[in-house]
Design an enzyme around this catalytic site. Structure first.
Site, PDB file in Angstrom:
ATOM      1  N   THR A 165     -47.503 -16.049  58.934  1.00 23.07           N
ATOM      2  CA  THR A 165     -46.673 -16.476  57.676  1.00 23.07           C
ATOM      3  C   THR A 165     -48.853 -16.231  57.017  1.00 23.07           C
ATOM      4  O   THR A 165     -49.896 -16.966  56.981  1.00 23.07           O
ATOM      5  CB  THR A 165     -46.746 -18.018  58.315  1.00 23.07           C
ATOM      6  OG1 THR A 165     -45.927 -18.154  58.506  1.00 23.07           O
ATOM      7  CG2 THR A 165     -46.207 -18.469  56.432  1.00 23.07           C
ATOM      8  N   ARG A 193     -32.268 -17.500  62.279  1.00 24.46           N
ATOM      9  CA  ARG A 193     -33.499 -18.908  62.680  1.00 24.46           C
ATOM     10  C   ARG A 193     -34.047 -18.409  61.246  1.00 24.46           C
ATOM     11  O   ARG A 193     -35.452 -17.670  60.690  1.00 24.46           O
ATOM     12  CB  ARG A 193     -34.269 -18.524  64.402  1.00 24.46           C
ATOM     13  CG  ARG A 193     -35.249 -19.291  64.018  1.00 24.46           C
ATOM     14  CD  ARG A 193     -37.012 -19.154  63.558  1.00 24.46           C
ATOM     15  NE  ARG A 193     -38.103 -19.855  63.875  1.00 24.46           N
ATOM     16  CZ  ARG A 193     -38.900 -19.852  63.144  1.00 24.46           C
ATOM     17  NH1 ARG A 193     -39.595 -18.973  62.280  1.00 24.46           N
ATOM     18  NH2 ARG A 193     -40.078 -20.955  63.433  1.00 24.46           N
ATOM     19  N   VAL A 194     -34.614 -19.795  61.055  1.00 26.55           N
ATOM     20  CA  VAL A 194     -35.329 -20.031  60.006  1.00 26.55           C
ATOM     21  C   VAL A 194     -36.729 -21.443  60.019  1.00 26.55           C
ATOM     22  O   VAL A 194     -35.706 -22.212  61.323  1.00 26.55           O
ATOM     23  CB  VAL A 194     -34.036 -20.835  58.572  1.00 26.55           C
ATOM     24  CG1 VAL A 194     -35.412 -21.583  57.382  1.00 26.55           C
ATOM     25  CG2 VAL A 194     -33.637 -19.974  58.178  1.00 26.55           C
ATOM     26  N   GLY A 195     -37.951 -20.670  59.751  1.00 27.90           N
ATOM     27  CA  GLY A 195     -38.695 -22.116  59.869  1.00 27.90           C
ATOM     28  C   GLY A 195     -39.097 -22.677  59.125  1.00 27.90           C
ATOM     29  O   GLY A 195     -38.522 -22.565  58.195  1.00 27.90           O
ATOM     30  N   ASP A 196     -39.976 -23.395  59.059  1.00 28.60           N
ATOM     31  CA  ASP A 196     -40.841 -24.245  57.677  1.00 28.60           C
ATOM     32  C   ASP A 196     -41.111 -23.592  56.763  1.00 28.60           C
ATOM     33  O   ASP A 196     -41.167 -24.418  55.854  1.00 28.60           O
ATOM     34  CB  ASP A 196     -42.077 -24.725  58.608  1.00 28.60           C
ATOM     35  CG  ASP A 196     -42.858 -23.843  58.795  1.00 28.60           C
ATOM     36  OD1 ASP A 196     -42.941 -22.972  59.767  1.00 28.60           O
ATOM     37  OD2 ASP A 196     -43.810 -24.394  58.921  1.00 28.60           O
ATOM     38  N   THR A 216     -48.746 -22.378  59.300  1.00 28.00           N
ATOM     39  CA  THR A 216     -48.783 -21.508  59.960  1.00 28.00           C
ATOM     40  C   THR A 216     -48.889 -21.514  61.122  1.00 28.00           C
ATOM     41  O   THR A 216     -49.041 -23.165  61.631  1.00 28.00           O
ATOM     42  CB  THR A 216     -49.791 -20.542  59.695  1.00 28.00           C
ATOM     43  OG1 THR A 216     -51.264 -21.305  60.183  1.00 28.00           O
ATOM     44  CG2 THR A 216     -50.169 -20.106  58.179  1.00 28.00           C
ATOM     45  N   GLY A 217     -48.217 -21.111  61.611  1.00 28.92           N
ATOM     46  CA  GLY A 217     -47.877 -21.546  62.763  1.00 28.92           C
ATOM     47  C   GLY A 217     -46.550 -21.802  63.219  1.00 28.92           C
ATOM     48  O   GLY A 217     -45.297 -21.687  62.754  1.00 28.92           O
ATOM     49  N   GLY A 219     -43.375 -23.605  62.817  1.00 31.61           N
ATOM     50  CA  GLY A 219     -42.395 -23.544  62.233  1.00 31.61           C
ATOM     51  C   GLY A 219     -41.526 -25.075  62.774  1.00 31.61           C
ATOM     52  O   GLY A 219     -41.219 -26.655  62.053  1.00 31.61           O
TER      53      GLY A 219
END
Ligand code: GLY
Length: 308
Positions: A165, A193-196, A216-217, A219
């Protein structure tokens, strides 16, 4: 007053000179972080962001981005956006043109079309080839995976530890702070899928009174802990940028399962910065208005020690 400064995750290094040029001529932190994020989004060589980012399990590139104005506390975000080159600018337009903060999927794409955002074929030849190789490794083809009703087992087999990210945090000449985060998310993720990164407070947060933080990483860790918001809250209570970064990663380690990882960059309103990570060898980058080129620094390593 802090010098105009931009702090980024390591993969943002090549964009910093552009952002600093904007800040040096009196431009806003918001313009600087957006300009930096656009450069990485358009770079097909970064396989974790924008065009050329890894697709989901079905071979669709779904992009997430958010931008926060730390002075007004306005924010805009898009998630699972398909077919557009600059998700960060669509996120900024959500903030500026709608009474909303976040749009997802078809709604985000509809809005992008309505504002005339630039379209792009985000699955490149190189990422398509890698996707097909991953499918072959689990006995699937593009046609077979698209026909499947069950994707859960395929995601567990295919999802790889590829979760970059890019983060940009900036202070401008007037002390205004802004932050931008953009990503293609977890490689070969379940569709939708949605991350942070687009979740304001999880992967991205700032406040011109205190500072900024972005992750980053994995989420899924930052979403459960509201990591960026908590780090900025710690700045407001007097923690240094380095301390706020380390304690954010300590918190993540408390809930992390084996193999997951998280990194954070933090910028305090006085221009000091810090970064921390669960993984060895991860660096971050920064540039101020008096530097002729960006510098990179190692992040504080906060390894996960628990075996749970
Ligand atoms: N941190 C990026 C993501 O989890 O999607």
């Amino acid at each position: 007053m802090a010098l105009p400064t931009i702090v980024a995750s390591g993969n943002g290094t090549s964009a910093l000179a552009t952002g600093i040029r904007i800040l040096k001529r009196g431009g806003s932190a918001l313009d600087a972080v957006e300009a930096c994020a656009r450069l990485v989004e358009a770079d097909p060589n970064d396989k974790t962001v924008g065009r050329g980012g890894h697709p989901n399990v079905l071979g669709q590139v779904e992009l997430d981005a958010s931008i926060v104005d730390g002075t007004s506390r306005a924010a805009g975000a898009v998630a699972a956006l398909r077919g557009y080159l600059y998700p960060i600018s669509v996120a900024r337009a959500v903030m500026e043109k709608l009474p909303h903060v976040m749009l997802v999927g078809d709604g985000a794409a509809r809005f992008a079309r309505e504002i005339g955002a630039e379209r792009a074929r985000n699955l490149t030849a190189s990422t398509a080839k890698e996707w097909r190789a991953q499918l072959r490794a689990i006995g699937e083809t593009p046609a077979s995976i698209r026909k499947r009703k069950d994707l859960v087992s395929r995601v567990w087999k295919m999802a790889i530890d590829e979760l970059g990210t890019v983060n940009f945090l900036a202070i401008d000449r007037r002390g205004r702070i802004a932050s931008a985060v953009t990503t293609s998310g977890w490689a070969y993720k379940y569709p939708g899928r949605v991350g942070d990164s687009p979740i304001v407070g999880a992967g991205n947060y700032c406040d011109s009174e205190s500072g900024a933080a972005a992750c980053t990483g994995f989420g899924e860790l930052a979403m459960r802990l509201l990591t960026a918001r908590v780090a900025v809250e710690r700045l407001s209570r007097g923690a240094s940028a380095g301390r706020a970064a380390r304690s954010a990663i300590e918190d993540a380690n408390g809930i992390a399962s084996p193999g997951t990882r998280l990194s954070i960059v933090v910028l305090a309103k006085d221009g000091t910065h810090g970064a921390a990570t669960t993984r060895e060898g991860v660096r971050y980058t920064f540039m101020t208005s008096v530097m002729s080129e960006p510098a990179t620094k190692p992040r504080a390593l906060v390894p996960r020690t628990s075996t749970k």
